[in-house]
Design a protein around this motif. Structure first.
Motif, PDB file in Angstrom:
ATOM      1  N   ASP A  28     -18.772   1.524   0.978  1.00 30.36           N
ATOM      2  CA  ASP A  28     -19.861   1.472   0.013  1.00 30.36           C
ATOM      3  C   ASP A  28     -21.132   1.015   0.716  1.00 30.36           C
ATOM      4  O   ASP A  28     -21.111   0.051   1.484  1.00 30.36           O
ATOM      5  CB  ASP A  28     -19.515   0.499  -1.122  1.00 30.36           C
TER       6      ASP A  28
ATOM      7  N   GLU B 121      -4.699   4.559   9.299  1.00 34.80           N
ATOM      8  CA  GLU B 121      -4.089   4.045   8.072  1.00 34.80           C
ATOM      9  C   GLU B 121      -2.911   3.137   8.400  1.00 34.80           C
ATOM     10  O   GLU B 121      -2.748   2.067   7.800  1.00 34.80           O
ATOM     11  CB  GLU B 121      -3.626   5.215   7.204  1.00 34.80           C
TER      12      GLU B 121
ATOM     13  N   TYR C  63      -8.493  -2.155  -3.563  1.00 31.94           N
ATOM     14  CA  TYR C  63      -8.086  -2.159  -2.160  1.00 31.94           C
ATOM     15  C   TYR C  63      -9.276  -2.331  -1.213  1.00 31.94           C
ATOM     16  O   TYR C  63     -10.231  -1.545  -1.239  1.00 31.94           O
ATOM     17  CB  TYR C  63      -7.349  -0.862  -1.875  1.00 31.94           C
TER      18      TYR C  63
ATOM     19  N   THR D  44       0.844  -1.194   0.000  1.00 31.43           N
ATOM     20  CA  THR D  44       0.000   0.000   0.000  1.00 31.43           C
ATOM     21  C   THR D  44       0.876   1.240   0.000  1.00 31.43           C
ATOM     22  O   THR D  44       2.076   1.169   0.284  1.00 31.43           O
ATOM     23  CB  THR D  44      -0.922   0.044   1.239  1.00 31.43           C
TER      24      THR D  44
ATOM     25  N   ARG E 279      -1.636   7.882   1.967  1.00 27.30           N
ATOM     26  CA  ARG E 279      -2.419   8.935   1.330  1.00 27.30           C
ATOM     27  C   ARG E 279      -2.123  10.281   1.962  1.00 27.30           C
ATOM     28  O   ARG E 279      -1.603  10.368   3.070  1.00 27.30           O
ATOM     29  CB  ARG E 279      -3.911   8.627   1.460  1.00 27.30           C
TER      30      ARG E 279
ATOM     31  N   ASP F 158      -5.771  -1.434  -6.971  1.00 29.56           N
ATOM     32  CA  ASP F 158      -6.936  -0.743  -7.516  1.00 29.56           C
ATOM     33  C   ASP F 158      -8.242  -1.249  -6.895  1.00 29.56           C
ATOM     34  O   ASP F 158      -9.275  -0.591  -7.018  1.00 29.56           O
ATOM     35  CB  ASP F 158      -7.007  -0.919  -9.034  1.00 29.56           C
TER      36      ASP F 158
ATOM     37  N   THR G 205     -14.832  -1.466   2.240  1.00 28.43           N
ATOM     38  CA  THR G 205     -14.813  -0.050   1.877  1.00 28.43           C
ATOM     39  C   THR G 205     -16.162   0.547   2.280  1.00 28.43           C
ATOM     40  O   THR G 205     -17.135  -0.174   2.487  1.00 28.43           O
ATOM     41  CB  THR G 205     -14.584   0.151   0.370  1.00 28.43           C
TER      42      THR G 205
ATOM     43  N   SER H 132     -11.711  -4.367  -1.188  1.00 25.28           N
ATOM     44  CA  SER H 132     -13.035  -4.577  -1.775  1.00 25.28           C
ATOM     45  C   SER H 132     -13.537  -6.013  -1.646  1.00 25.28           C
ATOM     46  O   SER H 132     -14.583  -6.358  -2.188  1.00 25.28           O
ATOM     47  CB  SER H 132     -13.001  -4.190  -3.264  1.00 25.28           C
TER      48      SER H 132
ATOM     49  N   VAL I  99     -11.608   5.434   3.183  1.00 27.11           N
ATOM     50  CA  VAL I  99     -10.901   4.755   2.093  1.00 27.11           C
ATOM     51  C   VAL I  99     -11.752   4.877   0.831  1.00 27.11           C
ATOM     52  O   VAL I  99     -12.976   5.060   0.913  1.00 27.11           O
ATOM     53  CB  VAL I  99     -10.604   3.276   2.420  1.00 27.11           C
ATOM     54  N   PRO I 100     -11.138   4.799  -0.355  1.00 30.96           N
ATOM     55  CA  PRO I 100     -11.920   4.923  -1.591  1.00 30.96           C
ATOM     56  C   PRO I 100     -13.046   3.899  -1.666  1.00 30.96           C
ATOM     57  O   PRO I 100     -12.856   2.718  -1.383  1.00 30.96           O
ATOM     58  CB  PRO I 100     -10.871   4.674  -2.680  1.00 30.96           C
ATOM     59  N   ILE I 101     -14.227   4.374  -2.030  1.00 33.01           N
ATOM     60  CA  ILE I 101     -15.402   3.507  -2.133  1.00 33.01           C
ATOM     61  C   ILE I 101     -15.306   2.630  -3.376  1.00 33.01           C
ATOM     62  O   ILE I 101     -15.037   3.122  -4.471  1.00 33.01           O
ATOM     63  CB  ILE I 101     -16.689   4.344  -2.178  1.00 33.01           C
ATOM     64  N   ILE I 102     -15.499   1.344  -3.191  1.00 32.21           N
ATOM     65  CA  ILE I 102     -15.546   0.401  -4.306  1.00 32.21           C
ATOM     66  C   ILE I 102     -16.813  -0.428  -4.165  1.00 32.21           C
ATOM     67  O   ILE I 102     -17.041  -1.062  -3.134  1.00 32.21           O
ATOM     68  CB  ILE I 102     -14.316  -0.524  -4.326  1.00 32.21           C
TER      69      ILE I 102
END
Length: 444
Positions: free
Chosen positions: A231, A187, A214, A173, A176, A212, A229, A216, A289-292
């Protein structure tokens, strides 16, 4: 990863009488942290906390003697003895040796397979490694090799091949920017010490983490580590930060989640011992964290579609539930239909009801798990539920009974029938059409 074995008997179980610091966080609010002793230095006791945060015991056992099989796509890899035994463990390691092992997967004399999550430990701080090194000097040495050691077929037994693998996949990883101090701490815990991505991130063609995708969700042997994540449809977006803290502390979240398998082991060995500040930091980070979104969505919890307890006391009164269960079985089986013994309800009552209750709310006082509203039951895909029915599960606390697997007792059609019954009656699905063919495919 294996269940808890034996606590280190030579070390004091309990809290440190004085405040021990872990990156500025007091340990005095951790849950009965084992292996912390007033006789040890503050640095060593801080290292005991780091060992818990890094989940060392899940793979190396509570006494660090090793020998635990770790399932990988290339075969079982067995953990090593990491006690300070000079002959069988790491007693001859210097602190620099430990740094190379944790950050680069390079032990003195050989390369380590990435079943040991050094791609995540790559980001460990010098201070935490120093504390961990000091702690391992206080661990009682185990003067014996693990019962089993790793033997992979050619050419996978050529460990130097890992050097090329490392160039592609280490670190797993990247940090960020724009995070608060609390989120930065989270993190570090999620990405490095707790190495959550090791289970919850899919793998690429080289078996490294797919950055990409991460966190999920990813297959994990007989288990599936879900999307974590934020979502709303397929992840934990509907969980509050306090929900995440509660789950990591207890392994349970009413009408939403119950930790089993590898996640139960992570809670049992690691997260339940973390401080409130660290659990809150992990929760704060997981919310940003980025939503997937994946295709394994969940229907939202709809309390109106979930069953109500049959009475105010039956969930806790084992005798009342036993009597009701006997009456329910008699009522179902007395039907004139000769196939009624294989009806979904009768299969559930005879196979699952005595533990999970006739209404799904189980027996909390006896540590049996309520299954009403669990995310594994509310998902579009029935895979997780089918695997639990077939192979069983162990909860996060060693006082909880282990659920047996029924793959040998039940046919694929019977497992499908129970799956459909549970998903509709306890998960809130309007319908469920899992077939014997689906069960066969999933188990295979």
């Amino acid at each position: 990863m294996k269940p808890i074995s034996i606590m280190l008997s030579a070390l004091v179980i309990g809290m440190v009488s004085s405040a021990v610091m872990a990156d500025g966080v007091s340990l005095t609010n951790a849950t009965s942290l084992p292996n912390v002793s007033p006789a040890n230095s503050d640095l060593a006791n801080r290292g005991a906390y780091i060992a818990r945060a890094a989940d060392c015991m899940a793979c190396h056992r509570e006494d660090y003697s090793g020998g635990v099989p770790i399932e990988t796509p290339i075969g079982n890899i067995y953990s090593t003895n990491i006690t300070p035994s000079e002959r069988y463990g790491i007693g001859n390691y210097t602190e620099a040796d430990l740094q190379k092992t944790l950050r680069k997967g390079r032990a003195p004399g050989h390369q380590i397979y990435p079943a040991m999550p050094y791609p995540s430990y790559h980001g460990m701080t010098d201070e935490d490694i120093s504390a961990l090194f000091a702690y391992f000097q206080t661990v009682p040495p185990v003067e014996a090799p693990p019962e089993k050691t790793t033997h992979l077929p050619f050419p996978l037994n050529i460990r130097t091949l890992m050097l090329a693998w490392n160039v592609i996949n280490v670190p797993s990883t990247e940090n960020r920017t724009g995070l608060t101090q609390t989120q930065q701490r989270g993190e570090y815990l999620v990405n490095n010490l707790e190495h959550c991505g090791t289970c919850h991130t899919p793998r690429n063609l080289t078996q490294g983490l797919d950055k990409d995708m991460y966190l999920s969700g990813a297959p994990l042997g007989k288990w599936y580590a879900p999307n974590i994540t934020p979502d709303n449809e397929s992840g934990i977006g509907r969980w509050s930060e306090q929900d995440i803290v509660t789950y990591l502390r207890t392994g349970m979240l009413d009408k939403r989640a119950y930790a089993g398998g590898p996640m139960a082991e992570a809670v049992a060995h690691s997260t339940r011992y973390l401080t409130d500040e660290d659990l809150s930091a992990m929760a704060a980070y997981l919310k940003v964290v980025p939503i997937i979104q994946t295709d394994d969505k969940m229907i939202p919890v709809d309390v109106s579609r979930l069953p109500r307890p049959l009475s105010s006391s039956i969930t806790y009164n084992l005798l009342e539930q036993k009597d009701y269960l006997a009456q329910a079985k008699t009522s179902v089986l007395s039907n004139s239909n000769p196939d009624n013994s294989n009806s979904p309800k009768s299969l559930y009552l005879s196979t699952c009801g005595s533990c999970h209750g006739v209404d799904g709310y189980a027996q909390p006082d006896a540590r049996y798990a309520s299954i009403v509203g669990l995310s594994s039951i509310r998902r579009d895909k029935p895979d997780a539920l089918i695997n639990v029915i077939a192979y069983g599960a162990k909860g996060a606390l060693n006082t909880a009974p282990k659920m047996p697997g029924f793959s040998k007792e039940l046919s694929h059609a019977q497992i499908a029938s129970i799956t459909n019954y549970v998903r509709v009656n306890f998960g809130g699905h309007s319908r469920s059409d899992v077939s014997a063919t689906d069960v066969k495919r999933i188990l295979k």
